[in-house]
Design a protein around this motif. Sequence first.
Motif, mmCIF file in Angstrom:
data_model
loop_
_atom_site.group_PDB
_atom_site.id
_atom_site.type_symbol
_atom_site.label_atom_id
_atom_site.label_comp_id
_atom_site.label_asym_id
_atom_site.label_seq_id
_atom_site.Cartn_x
_atom_site.Cartn_y
_atom_site.Cartn_z
ATOM 1 N N LEU A 87 0.818 -1.218 0.000
ATOM 2 C CA LEU A 87 0.000 0.000 0.000
ATOM 3 C C LEU A 87 0.851 1.267 0.000
ATOM 4 N N GLY A 88 1.983 1.235 0.701
ATOM 5 C CA GLY A 88 2.900 2.367 0.657
ATOM 6 C C GLY A 88 3.486 2.537 -0.737
ATOM 7 N N THR A 89 3.829 1.428 -1.351
ATOM 8 C CA THR A 89 4.336 1.452 -2.724
ATOM 9 C C THR A 89 3.288 2.048 -3.656
ATOM 10 N N ASP A 90 2.032 1.640 -3.493
ATOM 11 C CA ASP A 90 0.931 2.160 -4.300
ATOM 12 C C ASP A 90 0.776 3.667 -4.103
ATOM 13 N N ALA A 91 0.850 4.118 -2.860
ATOM 14 C CA ALA A 91 0.713 5.545 -2.564
ATOM 15 C C ALA A 91 1.861 6.347 -3.175
ATOM 16 N N ILE A 92 3.090 5.867 -2.996
ATOM 17 C CA ILE A 92 4.267 6.550 -3.559
ATOM 18 C C ILE A 92 4.155 6.617 -5.086
ATOM 19 N N ARG A 93 3.766 5.513 -5.701
ATOM 20 C CA ARG A 93 3.651 5.466 -7.162
ATOM 21 C C ARG A 93 2.594 6.463 -7.654
ATOM 22 N N ALA A 94 1.443 6.530 -6.979
ATOM 23 C CA ALA A 94 0.378 7.453 -7.386
ATOM 24 C C ALA A 94 0.859 8.905 -7.292
ATOM 25 N N LEU A 95 1.532 9.241 -6.197
ATOM 26 C CA LEU A 95 2.031 10.611 -6.038
ATOM 27 C C LEU A 95 3.147 10.891 -7.042
ATOM 28 N N ALA A 96 4.029 9.934 -7.259
ATOM 29 C CA ALA A 96 5.127 10.120 -8.219
ATOM 30 C C ALA A 96 4.585 10.355 -9.625
ATOM 31 N N ARG A 97 3.560 9.614 -10.025
ATOM 32 C CA ARG A 97 2.968 9.817 -11.359
ATOM 33 C C ARG A 97 2.439 11.236 -11.503
ATOM 34 N N TRP A 98 1.782 11.742 -10.450
ATOM 35 C CA TRP A 98 1.241 13.096 -10.493
ATOM 36 C C TRP A 98 2.369 14.134 -10.524
ATOM 37 N N LEU A 99 3.397 13.946 -9.697
ATOM 38 C CA LEU A 99 4.502 14.902 -9.663
ATOM 39 C C LEU A 99 5.238 14.958 -11.001
ATOM 40 N N ILE A 100 5.355 13.819 -11.659
ATOM 41 C CA ILE A 100 6.032 13.773 -12.958
ATOM 42 C C ILE A 100 5.086 14.210 -14.082
ATOM 43 N N GLY A 101 3.909 13.604 -14.140
ATOM 44 C CA GLY A 101 2.994 13.842 -15.258
ATOM 45 C C GLY A 101 2.293 15.183 -15.228
ATOM 46 N N THR A 102 1.866 15.622 -14.057
ATOM 47 C CA THR A 102 1.102 16.866 -13.951
ATOM 48 C C THR A 102 1.978 18.047 -13.544
#
Length: 160
Positions: A87-102
Motif C-alpha cells: 500500500l505504501g508502494t501504491d501511494a508513492i507510485r500514485a504521487l510520483a505519477r502526479w509529480l512527474i505527469g502533472t
Amino acid sequence: MSAMELRGERVVLRPVADDDAAVLDRIVREPTVAAWWSPPDDYADMLAVVLDGEVIGAIQFAEEPDPEFRHAGIDVFLATAHQGKGLGTDAIRALARWLIGTRGHHRLTIDPAAANTAAIRSYAKVGFKPVGVMRAYSLDPLTGKWQDGLLMDLLADELS
C-alpha cells in the motif's frame, strides 16, 4: 490542494481533513511508525492515504521551484496494520505519477533512514535508486541519537 485527489491501484490520496488529524496522530505514535517519524505539528500539508474509506496513513511532498534544481521530495507513513502489503508502494507510485505527469518534475527524491530496510524495498519497487548515504542525517525520534539516511532518487523515465 483542496480539490486534489489521486488514485493508486488500491489507495486514494486526498487532502487531510480536520477530522483526520486524530487518526493520523494515533498512527504516527505506533511503535513501527514512531521508530522513523516524529509527530508533526500539523497535518495540513499532507495527503491522507485512504483504503476503502479508512485513513491508514499520510504522504507528503515538497517541490524545489528553482529551475536549476527543480525536483520534488516525497515522504510517507502507514499504520502498522497496513504495512508490508504494497500500500505504501501504491501511494508513492500514485504521487510520483502526479509529480512527474502533472507537475512536470524530471526527478524525485526520498530519504529514508538507512536502517529502514522495509521502506527502502518499497521505494525501490517504484523505481527509486540509492544515491548515497548521508551520515548522521537525522535525529532518531526514539533514541535521540543521530542516524544515517539513504538518499534515493528516481528519474521520470525510471518510474515503474
